[in-house]
Write an enzyme that holds these catalytic residues in place. Structure first.
Site, short mmCIF file in Angstrom:
data_model
loop_
_atom_site.label_atom_id
_atom_site.label_comp_id
_atom_site.label_asym_id
_atom_site.label_seq_id
_atom_site.Cartn_x
_atom_site.Cartn_y
_atom_site.Cartn_z
CB SER A 94 10.10 11.64 -25.48
OG SER A 94 10.05 11.59 -24.06
CG HIS A 95 8.05 9.48 -29.50
ND1 HIS A 95 7.42 10.17 -30.51
CD2 HIS A 95 7.21 9.54 -28.42
CE1 HIS A 95 6.26 10.62 -30.11
NE2 HIS A 95 6.09 10.27 -28.84
CG ASP A 96 9.49 10.56 -33.64
OD1 ASP A 96 10.21 10.06 -34.52
OD2 ASP A 96 8.51 9.96 -33.14
CB ALA A 97 12.58 14.99 -28.87
#
Length: 221
Positions: free
Chosen positions: A138-141
């Site tokens: 997911s986002h920014d992982a």
């Protein structure tokens, strides 16, 4: 045409090889030559109809061939990468044509992304990391160098998986949690709080059950 040799002729090596073939069928300029494997007696055997070309030293006489990792244990991956670099070999990254990679996602050198994976906004894969089937980042992982993320993992937003860690099948994570370096998280675990480096963690919620002091002590699996 980029010629590819998969390093590792076991089960994961076969999965990686078939990902090479899928990418080539989808129009990427790739051709699979065969496998590299350091195991005694493997040279000359056939795997998926392709030869085991020899051990890593085969690369010294074939400098134009690029390598894709086909082994899962992070410490073994680390050792192979450094061996290939010492031999002057070069690495290719590999993304299955069915994977979804957002434009803001970044993929490091030597990564392998399998079928059905999703890499969301601004997520980052470190060098020589590995995403198995149907995993969502997911986002920014962020996934560290040499880490191995097995099938059907769900890494929520802002999750960080440290260098050399191994995430077993079917793990879910709470947003913003961290998994330390060179750590194993067992299949089916739920990571709802930070997991330290150099440990084995299992369960729902995941808790460390074993600790060690350095990457080469990471247990076999």
């Amino acid at each position: 045409m980029t010629q590819i040799a998969v390093y590792g002729a076991g089960g994961m090596g076969r999965e990686v090889a078939e990902t090479v073939l899928a990418a080539a069928q989808a129009g990427e300029d790739l051709t699979l030559l065969g496998f590299l494997d350091d195991g005694a007696g493997t040279e000359g055997k056939q795997v998926l109809g392709y030869p085991v070309l020899g051990p890593g030293e085969w690369l010294t006489e074939h400098p134009d061939v690029k390598v894709v990792l086909g082994v899962g244990h992070p410490w073994v991956r680390y050792r192979i990468v450094h061996k290939v670099l010492e031999l002057g070999g070069e690495w290719a990254s590999l993304v299955h044509p069915s994977a979804v990679v957002m434009p803001s996602a970044t993929i490091g050198e030597g990564c392998v992304v399998f079928a059905g994976c999703v890499l969301s906004s601004n997520c980052r894969l470190g060098r020589f990391s590995y995403l198995n089937y149907n995993t969502v980042i997911s986002h920014d992982a962020a996934v560290g160098d040499f880490a191995c993320i097995m099938a059907q993992n769900a890494l929520s937003g802002n999750v960080h998986v440290g260098e050399g860690s191994f995430m077993g099948v079917g793990i879910s994570t709470r947003q913003g949690t961290n998994v330390g370096e060179w750590t194993i998280v067992g299949a089916g675990a739920a990571v709802v709080r930070d997991i330290p480096s150099f440990c084995v963690a299992v369960g729902v919620p995941a808790r460390p059950i074993k600790h060690y002091e350095k990457p080469e002590e990471m247990p076999a699996f």
